[in-house]
Write an enzyme that holds these catalytic residues in place. Structure first.
Site, short mmCIF file in Angstrom:
data_model
loop_
_atom_site.label_atom_id
_atom_site.label_comp_id
_atom_site.label_asym_id
_atom_site.label_seq_id
_atom_site.Cartn_x
_atom_site.Cartn_y
_atom_site.Cartn_z
N ALA A 255 -7.69 22.02 -0.94
CA ALA A 255 -9.14 21.83 -0.85
C ALA A 255 -9.63 21.10 -2.09
O ALA A 255 -10.43 21.61 -2.87
CB ALA A 255 -9.83 23.18 -0.68
N GLY A 256 -9.13 19.88 -2.28
CA GLY A 256 -9.57 19.04 -3.39
C GLY A 256 -10.51 17.98 -2.86
O GLY A 256 -11.28 18.22 -1.91
N THR A 257 -10.44 16.79 -3.43
CA THR A 257 -11.36 15.72 -3.05
C THR A 257 -11.23 15.42 -1.55
O THR A 257 -12.23 15.42 -0.82
CB THR A 257 -11.03 14.45 -3.87
OG1 THR A 257 -11.12 14.80 -5.25
CG2 THR A 257 -11.99 13.33 -3.56
N ALA A 258 -10.02 15.14 -1.10
CA ALA A 258 -9.84 14.76 0.31
C ALA A 258 -10.08 15.97 1.22
O ALA A 258 -10.79 15.86 2.22
CB ALA A 258 -8.44 14.19 0.52
N GLU B 207 -12.46 5.01 -5.94
CA GLU B 207 -11.13 5.35 -5.42
C GLU B 207 -10.37 6.22 -6.41
O GLU B 207 -10.31 5.91 -7.61
CB GLU B 207 -10.32 4.07 -5.17
CG GLU B 207 -9.01 4.30 -4.45
CD GLU B 207 -9.17 4.74 -3.00
OE1 GLU B 207 -10.03 4.19 -2.30
OE2 GLU B 207 -8.44 5.66 -2.58
N ASP B 208 -9.79 7.28 -5.90
CA ASP B 208 -8.82 8.08 -6.66
C ASP B 208 -9.33 8.58 -8.01
O ASP B 208 -8.60 8.58 -9.01
CB ASP B 208 -7.48 7.32 -6.80
CG ASP B 208 -6.77 7.19 -5.45
OD1 ASP B 208 -7.24 7.80 -4.47
OD2 ASP B 208 -5.74 6.51 -5.39
N ASN C 123 -0.07 11.59 0.52
CA ASN C 123 0.65 10.36 0.23
C ASN C 123 1.24 10.44 -1.17
O ASN C 123 0.72 11.18 -2.00
CB ASN C 123 -0.32 9.16 0.27
CG ASN C 123 -0.97 8.98 1.62
OD1 ASN C 123 -0.32 9.10 2.63
ND2 ASN C 123 -2.25 8.69 1.62
N TYR D 250 0.88 -1.17 0.00
CA TYR D 250 0.00 0.00 0.00
C TYR D 250 0.92 1.22 0.00
O TYR D 250 2.06 1.13 -0.42
CB TYR D 250 -0.90 -0.14 1.24
CG TYR D 250 -2.01 0.86 1.39
CD1 TYR D 250 -2.92 1.09 0.36
CD2 TYR D 250 -2.17 1.58 2.57
CE1 TYR D 250 -3.95 2.01 0.52
CE2 TYR D 250 -3.21 2.48 2.74
CZ TYR D 250 -4.10 2.70 1.70
OH TYR D 250 -5.10 3.60 1.86
N LYS E 100 -6.33 -1.57 -2.79
CA LYS E 100 -7.47 -1.24 -1.91
C LYS E 100 -8.30 -2.49 -1.65
O LYS E 100 -8.79 -2.70 -0.55
CB LYS E 100 -8.32 -0.14 -2.54
CG LYS E 100 -7.65 1.23 -2.54
CD LYS E 100 -7.77 1.93 -1.18
CE LYS E 100 -7.01 3.23 -1.16
NZ LYS E 100 -7.15 3.98 0.11
N ASP F 160 -11.88 8.50 -0.80
CA ASP F 160 -11.07 9.71 -0.62
C ASP F 160 -11.87 10.81 0.05
O ASP F 160 -11.32 11.63 0.80
CB ASP F 160 -10.52 10.18 -1.97
CG ASP F 160 -9.66 9.09 -2.57
OD1 ASP F 160 -8.57 8.86 -2.05
OD2 ASP F 160 -10.12 8.43 -3.52
N1 LIG Z 1 -4.31 9.98 4.34
C1 LIG Z 1 -5.32 9.58 3.62
O1 LIG Z 1 -6.08 8.69 4.00
C2 LIG Z 1 -5.56 10.21 2.30
C3 LIG Z 1 -4.64 11.05 1.75
N2 LIG Z 1 -4.90 11.60 0.54
C4 LIG Z 1 -3.83 12.39 -0.04
O2 LIG Z 1 -4.22 13.73 -0.14
C5 LIG Z 1 -3.61 14.30 -1.28
C6 LIG Z 1 -4.68 14.95 -2.13
O3 LIG Z 1 -5.55 13.96 -2.65
P1 LIG Z 1 -6.89 14.38 -3.37
O4 LIG Z 1 -7.66 15.29 -2.51
O5 LIG Z 1 -7.51 13.14 -3.84
O6 LIG Z 1 -6.32 15.19 -4.60
P2 LIG Z 1 -6.97 16.45 -5.31
O7 LIG Z 1 -6.23 16.66 -6.55
O8 LIG Z 1 -8.44 16.28 -5.40
O9 LIG Z 1 -6.68 17.63 -4.28
C7 LIG Z 1 -5.46 18.25 -4.11
C8 LIG Z 1 -5.76 19.71 -3.93
O10 LIG Z 1 -4.58 20.37 -3.55
C9 LIG Z 1 -4.51 21.55 -4.30
N3 LIG Z 1 -3.12 21.99 -4.41
C10 LIG Z 1 -2.18 21.54 -5.26
N4 LIG Z 1 -1.04 22.23 -5.09
C11 LIG Z 1 -1.29 23.11 -4.10
C12 LIG Z 1 -0.51 24.11 -3.49
N5 LIG Z 1 0.72 24.32 -3.87
N6 LIG Z 1 -1.08 24.83 -2.51
C13 LIG Z 1 -2.35 24.61 -2.12
N7 LIG Z 1 -3.14 23.70 -2.69
C14 LIG Z 1 -2.60 22.96 -3.67
C15 LIG Z 1 -5.11 21.22 -5.64
O11 LIG Z 1 -5.52 22.37 -6.36
C16 LIG Z 1 -6.27 20.35 -5.21
O12 LIG Z 1 -7.43 21.09 -4.96
C17 LIG Z 1 -2.88 13.16 -1.99
O13 LIG Z 1 -1.52 13.20 -1.67
C18 LIG Z 1 -3.50 11.93 -1.43
O14 LIG Z 1 -2.61 10.85 -1.40
C19 LIG Z 1 -6.05 11.41 -0.14
C20 LIG Z 1 -7.00 10.56 0.36
C21 LIG Z 1 -6.79 9.86 1.59
C1 LIG Z 2 -5.02 6.83 1.08
C2 LIG Z 2 -5.67 7.29 -0.12
O1 LIG Z 2 -6.78 6.89 -0.43
C3 LIG Z 2 -5.00 8.24 -0.97
O2 LIG Z 2 -3.91 8.70 -0.63
O3 LIG Z 2 -5.56 8.55 -2.03
MG LIG Z 3 -7.28 7.32 -2.45
#
Ligand SMILES: NC(=O)C1=CN([C@@H]2O[C@H](COP(=O)(O)OP(=O)(O)OC[C@H]3O[C@@H](n4cnc5c(N)ncnc54)[C@H](O)[C@@H]3O)[C@@H](O)[C@H]2O)C=CC1
Ligand SMILES: CC(=O)C(=O)O
Ligand SMILES: [Mg+2]
Length: 571
Positions: free
Chosen positions: A300-303, A243-244, A418, A103, A172, A267
């Site tokens: 402020a994206g998906t997560a 997912e993703d 991540n 993972y 996953k 997410d």
């Molecule tokens: N710990 C966990 O369980 C999880 C962690 N994540 C991680 O969160 C991160 C984001 O994932 P998602 O939300 O799916 O991606 P996403 O692409 O939907 O969101 C990322 C956001 O960050 C913004 N961004 C990019 N560069 C930036 C900067 N320099 N300053 C401010 N904002 C900026 C983007 O415009 C976007 O809105 C990934 O690294 C993912 O691995 C996501 C889901 C679960």
């Molecule tokens: C953990 C997870 O779902 C992600 O980083 O997208």
């Molecule tokens: Mg994910």
């Protein structure tokens, strides 16, 4: 491990090579003498019969001889192709060491090299140019199978590494089995290949996906809908896990199908839930309430939006605060700095829910583009909680972290991006810059930090895998028609109640990943109880029976006894 599975007897119609090459039934040297005779394997296997324990020992030694994490990852993925019981039994025995291999962080590397490491495909691939035969292709892979779970991705936003064309769903799904107890034959990973905008992949002659620009708009929606309708038609009681997906589709698709089928976006909802649990644990340490916090969410994206909504939902349902008031506790930042009114069309759907009035920021320092940056927001707001899901490595600089630490006794800092190399701040640094006061949780595993008093501080892993397998299992097992917010809150509260920090503030904010199977079991129980209480379950169990029902339904990686039967199972 005592379980029903340990005593099962399966009647199988497979013989010889066909059983040895079937990962669901293969036991390798674990076939007993009588099974070898019954299944035509006596001359096909070396003499000695091994126990599963011995096989695990041998496999672990082989694994240990591979020095790089990615080599261990490919070794394990081959093992999954050969023998499911051994694969899951081995990882269960070394959970904490091997989850980072299958993972985050190592799977990110495996996904980015998917076409070059490719040996054997797993799951269902539905590709845009084959849309016309989608139903046929779907049925070919699913006919006669008792599927309960579909884990699908269009691979546009894989972890933090972006558009990978094909990827993630197998990892996953494996965690659903490892941590949730879902039978590996009951879940299917589905790649929805609608192309890729990743130039490296498009230019790679070995790329195995459909090397065209991503399909978008109506064509994309029609393609995805066709798949969702097949799931609904043939498996109406299944759970569909997204997912993703990219930020322009993730929430949109969840909203479109929510209430029509049991759908779950990991997410958004899984990350929201685990983050809420971590913050609930932190407010337990600081002896405050959720509604006392000031939240800064960077990315402020998906997560990020999923977390903001889930935290707000927590404030509303747990502290009884009206939603408008709860919303005021949130300050979101994205590429254009603070999400405030004057961003106008730069704001993406969903961000407007949390937009800050410009008037509030009229005296704030801005950069040359007129944006309010993170440091300024931290100075003005003095947040108690800072969460990162931006994929921007190092965004929580020393200045930002020290500034936050000036105003708050126990700053809660959760850099969740991540894989590990994208983390907004390394926990070791955040710990040092706050003289050991920060309450930390990360998305990928990190080594413990050392406190000024010499004590170790273990970093809680705030990853949705700590909760999604339980959320999913609880929903599936009760045949819930939909996954409601209240089911998610029930699972979140159960997780938060198991936080080590509740007993000792020096302990981590979330349970250790080595306890993830127990934690997810508890989450599944809470979710199932809630589904029954809400009257949306398709089973009529009594509340007091839920624990036993779930335990009984969990798949455990042990060998069943096999009996040859020409009328028996063959797939
Ligand atoms: N710990 C966990 O369980 C999880 C962690 N994540 C991680 O969160 C991160 C984001 O994932 P998602 O939300 O799916 O991606 P996403 O692409 O939907 O969101 C990322 C956001 O960050 C913004 N961004 C990019 N560069 C930036 C900067 N320099 N300053 C401010 N904002 C900026 C983007 O415009 C976007 O809105 C990934 O690294 C993912 O691995 C996501 C889901 C679960
Ligand atoms: C953990 C997870 O779902 C992600 O980083 O997208
Ligand atoms: Mg994910």
């Amino acid at each position: 491990m005592a379980s029903k599975a340990a005593n099962r007897t399966l009647r199988l119609a497979l013989r010889g090579e066909s059983i040895l090459t079937n990962p669901r039934y293969n036991k390798g040297t674990g076939f007993t003498v009588s099974e070898r005779k019954a299944f035509g394997l006596v001359g096909r296997l070396p003499y000695r019969v091994n126990t599963l324990e011995q096989q695990c020992q041998r496999a672990y030694d082989q694994l240990a001889s591979r020095d790089m994490p990615i080599r261990k990852n490919t070794f394990l993925s081959s093992m999954k192709d050969q023998n499911w019981v051994l694969y899951y039994a081995l990882i269960r025995r070394h959970l904490k060491e091997l989850i980072p291999i299958i993972y985050t962080p190592t799977q990110a590397e495996a996904i980015s090299q998917y076409s070059h490491l490719f040996r054997r495909s797993e799951g269902l691939f539905l590709t845009y140019p084959n849309e016309d035969s989608m139903e046929e292709d779907f049925l070919e892979q699913t006919r006669g199978r008792d599927l309960q779970l579909f884990v699908c991705s269009d691979a546009e936003a894989i972890l933090g590494i972006g558009d990978q064309g094909v990827g993630i769903t197998t990892a996953k799904s494996a965690l659903y089995t490892l941590l949730g107890g879902i039978h590996p034959a009951r879940s299917l990973s589905v790649t929805l290949d609608v192309g890729t905008d990743n130039k490296d992949l498009l230019n790679d002659p070995l790329y195995v996906g459909w090397a065209r620009k991503r399909v978008r708009g109506e064509d994309y929606d029609r393609f995805i809908d066709k798949f969702v309708q097949l799931v609904r038609k043939y498996y109406p009681n299944s759970l569909l896990h997204f997912e993703d997906f990219g930020v322009s589709n993730a929430k949109r698709l969840l909203d479109r199908y929510h209430g029509k089928h049991a759908v779950f976006n990991d997410d958004i909802q899984g990350t929201g839930a685990v983050s809420l649990a971590a913050v609930m644990s932190a407010v337990g340490v600081t002896k405050s309430r959720l509604c006392d916090q000031r939240f800064v969410i960077y990315g402020a994206g998906t997560a990020g939006l999923g977390i903001a909504r889930q935290l707000r939902h927590g404030i509303v349902t747990i502290d009884g605060i009206p939603v408008d008031q709860a919303t005021k506790a949130f300050y979101l930042l994205d590429r254009y700095g603070l999400v405030k009114e004057s961003l106008g069309h730069k704001m993406r759907p969903g961000q407007e829910e949390f937009v800050r009035p410009d008037a509030e920021w009229s005296n704030a320092a801005t950069n040359e583009k007129g944006e309010v940056e993170l440091l300024e927001v931290v100075k003005q707001i003095k947040p108690t909680v800072l969460i990162g899901c931006s994929t921007r490595s190092g965004a929580f600089t020393e200045e930002v972290v020290r500034e936050m630490g000036k105003h708050v006794k126990r700053p809660v800092i959760m850099p969740l991006s991540n894989p590990s190399n994208l983390v907004e701040v390394e926990p070791k640094k955040a710990n040092e810059w706050t003289e050991g006061r920060a309450l930390l949780a990360t998305g990928s595993p990190f080594p413990p930090c050392h406190q000024p008093n010499g004590k170790e501080y273990i970093i809680g892993e705030c990853n949705n895998a700590l909760i999604y397998p339980g959320l999913g299992f609880g929903s599936m097992i009760t045949k819930a028609r939909t996954m409601t917010d209240t089911m998610i809150i029930a699972g979140t509260r159960r997780l938060a109640a198991m936080a080590p920090a509740l007993h000792d503030p020096d302990l981590p904010l979330l349970p250790d990943f080595s306890d993830a199977p127990m934690v997810n079991y508890e989450v599944a129980v809470a979710v199932a109880e809630q589904a029954i209480k809400e009257g949306i379950a398709g089973v009529d169990w009594k509340k007091e029976d839920v624990r036993a029902r779930i335990k009984e339904a969990q798949w455990v990686p042990t060998y069943a006894d096999y009996v040859y039967d020409p009328e028996g199972l063959s797939a």
